[in-house]
Design a protein around this motif. Sequence first.
Motif, PDB file in Angstrom:
ATOM      1  N   GLY A   1     -49.700  12.647 -12.768  1.00  0.00           N
ATOM      2  CA  GLY A   1     -51.044  12.812 -13.318  1.00  0.00           C
ATOM      3  C   GLY A   1     -52.011  13.529 -12.401  1.00  0.00           C
ATOM      4  N   GLU A   2     -51.772  13.554 -11.107  1.00  0.00           N
ATOM      5  CA  GLU A   2     -52.682  14.162 -10.147  1.00  0.00           C
ATOM      6  C   GLU A   2     -52.183  15.540  -9.730  1.00  0.00           C
ATOM      7  OE1 GLU A   2     -55.513  12.852  -9.349  1.00  0.00           O
ATOM      8  OE2 GLU A   2     -55.144  11.003 -10.501  1.00  0.00           O
ATOM      9  N   ASP A   3     -53.141  16.450  -9.512  1.00  0.00           N
ATOM     10  CA  ASP A   3     -52.781  17.796  -9.052  1.00  0.00           C
ATOM     11  C   ASP A   3     -52.040  17.751  -7.722  1.00  0.00           C
ATOM     12  OD1 ASP A   3     -53.899  18.897 -11.266  1.00  0.00           O
ATOM     13  OD2 ASP A   3     -55.675  19.715 -10.271  1.00  0.00           O
ATOM     14  N   SER A   4     -52.438  16.836  -6.854  1.00  0.00           N
ATOM     15  CA  SER A   4     -51.813  16.767  -5.532  1.00  0.00           C
ATOM     16  C   SER A   4     -50.340  16.392  -5.617  1.00  0.00           C
ATOM     17  CB  SER A   4     -52.551  15.748  -4.662  1.00  0.00           C
ATOM     18  OG  SER A   4     -52.558  14.468  -5.278  1.00  0.00           O
ATOM     19  N   SER A   5     -49.998  15.462  -6.509  1.00  0.00           N
ATOM     20  CA  SER A   5     -48.597  15.064  -6.650  1.00  0.00           C
ATOM     21  C   SER A   5     -47.771  16.188  -7.252  1.00  0.00           C
ATOM     22  CB  SER A   5     -48.487  13.806  -7.506  1.00  0.00           C
ATOM     23  OG  SER A   5     -48.962  14.046  -8.820  1.00  0.00           O
ATOM     24  N   ARG A   6     -48.359  16.911  -8.195  1.00  0.00           N
ATOM     25  CA  ARG A   6     -47.628  18.047  -8.778  1.00  0.00           C
ATOM     26  C   ARG A   6     -47.451  19.153  -7.748  1.00  0.00           C
ATOM     27  NH1 ARG A   6     -51.068  16.703 -13.217  1.00  0.00           N
ATOM     28  NH2 ARG A   6     -52.510  18.390 -12.698  1.00  0.00           N
ATOM     29  N   ALA A   7     -48.463  19.368  -6.898  1.00  0.00           N
ATOM     30  CA  ALA A   7     -48.353  20.392  -5.853  1.00  0.00           C
ATOM     31  C   ALA A   7     -47.238  20.039  -4.871  1.00  0.00           C
ATOM     32  CB  ALA A   7     -49.678  20.544  -5.122  1.00  0.00           C
ATOM     33  N   GLU A   8     -47.112  18.772  -4.523  1.00  0.00           N
ATOM     34  CA  GLU A   8     -46.045  18.355  -3.617  1.00  0.00           C
ATOM     35  C   GLU A   8     -44.670  18.602  -4.232  1.00  0.00           C
ATOM     36  OE1 GLU A   8     -46.779  14.308  -2.718  1.00  0.00           O
ATOM     37  OE2 GLU A   8     -48.532  14.702  -1.453  1.00  0.00           O
ATOM     38  N   ILE A   9     -44.528  18.289  -5.526  1.00  0.00           N
ATOM     39  CA  ILE A   9     -43.255  18.521  -6.206  1.00  0.00           C
ATOM     40  C   ILE A   9     -42.925  20.008  -6.216  1.00  0.00           C
ATOM     41  CG2 ILE A   9     -42.060  18.377  -8.418  1.00  0.00           C
ATOM     42  CD1 ILE A   9     -42.272  15.720  -7.011  1.00  0.00           C
ATOM     43  N   LEU A  10     -43.916  20.849  -6.480  1.00  0.00           N
ATOM     44  CA  LEU A  10     -43.673  22.292  -6.521  1.00  0.00           C
ATOM     45  C   LEU A  10     -43.283  22.821  -5.151  1.00  0.00           C
ATOM     46  CD1 LEU A  10     -46.550  23.527  -8.859  1.00  0.00           C
ATOM     47  CD2 LEU A  10     -44.112  23.449  -9.377  1.00  0.00           C
ATOM     48  N   GLN A  11     -43.901  22.310  -4.104  1.00  0.00           N
ATOM     49  CA  GLN A  11     -43.549  22.756  -2.758  1.00  0.00           C
ATOM     50  C   GLN A  11     -42.101  22.405  -2.417  1.00  0.00           C
ATOM     51  OE1 GLN A  11     -46.583  20.861  -0.454  1.00  0.00           O
ATOM     52  NE2 GLN A  11     -48.066  22.519  -0.698  1.00  0.00           N
ATOM     53  N   VAL A  12     -41.681  21.210  -2.809  1.00  0.00           N
ATOM     54  CA  VAL A  12     -40.294  20.811  -2.580  1.00  0.00           C
ATOM     55  C   VAL A  12     -39.355  21.659  -3.421  1.00  0.00           C
ATOM     56  CG1 VAL A  12     -38.624  18.938  -2.831  1.00  0.00           C
ATOM     57  CG2 VAL A  12     -40.893  18.461  -1.913  1.00  0.00           C
ATOM     58  N   ALA A  13     -39.742  21.922  -4.681  1.00  0.00           N
ATOM     59  CA  ALA A  13     -38.888  22.725  -5.572  1.00  0.00           C
ATOM     60  C   ALA A  13     -38.723  24.140  -5.035  1.00  0.00           C
ATOM     61  CB  ALA A  13     -39.484  22.747  -6.972  1.00  0.00           C
ATOM     62  N   ILE A  14     -39.825  24.747  -4.594  1.00  0.00           N
ATOM     63  CA  ILE A  14     -39.744  26.107  -4.073  1.00  0.00           C
ATOM     64  C   ILE A  14     -38.951  26.145  -2.772  1.00  0.00           C
ATOM     65  CG2 ILE A  14     -41.146  27.956  -3.064  1.00  0.00           C
ATOM     66  CD1 ILE A  14     -43.220  27.430  -5.208  1.00  0.00           C
ATOM     67  N   ALA A  15     -39.026  25.064  -2.004  1.00  0.00           N
ATOM     68  CA  ALA A  15     -38.235  24.983  -0.773  1.00  0.00           C
ATOM     69  C   ALA A  15     -36.775  24.667  -1.042  1.00  0.00           C
ATOM     70  CB  ALA A  15     -38.823  23.917   0.154  1.00  0.00           C
ATOM     71  N   THR A  16     -36.461  24.292  -2.285  1.00  0.00           N
ATOM     72  CA  THR A  16     -35.084  23.937  -2.671  1.00  0.00           C
ATOM     73  C   THR A  16     -34.692  24.794  -3.867  1.00  0.00           C
ATOM     74  OG1 THR A  16     -35.695  21.683  -2.074  1.00  0.00           O
ATOM     75  CG2 THR A  16     -33.537  22.000  -3.074  1.00  0.00           C
TER      76      THR A  16
END
Length: 540
Positions: A42-57
């Motif tokens: 629900g939070e932008d910060s949590s989605r940003a963290e997921i995207l950073q991990v996804a782009i790094a993987t």
Amino acid sequence: MAALRILWGQRLRRDRWQLAIWVLGIGALALFSATAIHQTYGEDSSRAEILQVAIATPAILMLRGLARGAGIGAFTFFQIFSFLALLAGMMSTFLAVRHSRAEEETGSAELIASTPAGRLTPAVATLIHGTAANVLVALAVFAGFTAAGLDPAGARVAGAAVGAVGLAFLGVGLLVAQLMGTSRGANGFSAALVVLAYILRGIGDATGTPDAGGTVMTAGPASWFSPIGWGQQTFAFTGDRWWPLLLPLALAAVSLGAAWALLERRDSGASVWGALPGRATARPGLNSPFTLAVRLQAGSIVGWSLGGLATGLLTGSLAGAIANADLASSNVTAALRAMLQSQGVSLTQLLVSVLFSIAGILAAACGLQAILRLRQEEAAGTAELLLAAPVSRIRWLAGYLVLGTASVVLVLFLTGLGAWASLTGSGDTSMDGWAVWETAAAQLPAALIYLAVPALVFVLWPAATIPVGWALLAAGVVTGIFGGMVGMDQSIRDLSPFTHTPVPNGSTTDWSGAWWMLAIAVLAAVVAVTGMRRRETGTA
């Protein structure tokens, strides 16, 4: 005009349940995924963290999509669009072949051509029918996203992108139906093209260029060779660009033009890639039901096996691209690498596990087609001719089960061979050869489930073999491979064999799920063979 209206009505009546399942299923998947993402991230910060991990993987990007920011709409589009487009492509190719090459095989197309409708009116009816189906899919995606509270403007673009990809593959399916001599071959080749588009999109996403913030990705060149990749370029919910939809629509127009030109010139029942003239007498090798089954299934087995080999060969090139990517020096990537190494897993192993999950689906489909061929032979009446010889029903079924098992093993073996050869050639030493073969073997029990359980359905409920077989595989892929991204409950995901596929990790690998699935497959096969003794054959 009256003939066109009648033919379209016939298609609507014939496909009413299938289309309802496709359209409502795709719309429901859009709704549930958007709702689950909103509840979980629900939070932008949590989605940003997921995207950073996804782009790094990049292995994650292979299955998900193109990251375009942490907004709720963009994040939902990243998570689910590529799979929605994959489903729309499958629906469209199956529809195109069902109302073209399949009708020529049964002889109904020739009967219709002898009426005032001629040969071209049925093709126009199929085009209208397929277009209407994809418009409904686009509306269903728009309704699903809007009902979940996403921006209606972005939902319109997302729905149109899914529908446009479906239209592109409708044209491709109609063209392939002109090229191939059988509906089975046309369906297999068309489906392979849809999967290829999905893989090319995945390669482009995995090898793209991230921005400095690690939440936006620019697709690599491979994505521009995929209609699904074109749909992603609309940047729904962020850019809302409409011009990329011209690309799938242009592909649809070119494919339809080529299909129309071929239809006007070829004879009914003929094909561009026609079968070679047969021998006057059979080869000595065709003296058993098993060798006959091999001959009948050779084309599809070769096709699925080449798909597995290509998937394996991708591993080395993708591993090298990932290792040399700009994101290798980012803090997120460094932390992720450290976390994986502490668990004895490398980024290459993660990539291999993702690619081999795709190979597992290919192997399952290859095994499933062996049982579907049984039903097709029975429905066509040729099985009775075979069983009139000194061939028992048990021997007939057992031969196809052995063939299906061998084909599953072949697909996974070639995938492992391709992965091992490509990793060795690229010089990647982060994953040894034995781990590659373990990862391939881990896919075997789940794939065998889709051979043995449909065989049991064939014995107990013959008429449902084909729809139930494909439905089981589709449900297993949705819940097991993609269930996590749409927020499915774990109890539902556990129903899929793919959920229990082991991920080899040295001595700590849990193989219990594989043994249970293997036991279920063996039990289902034994019950099917035993029950075949008392089952009568027939075309109904």
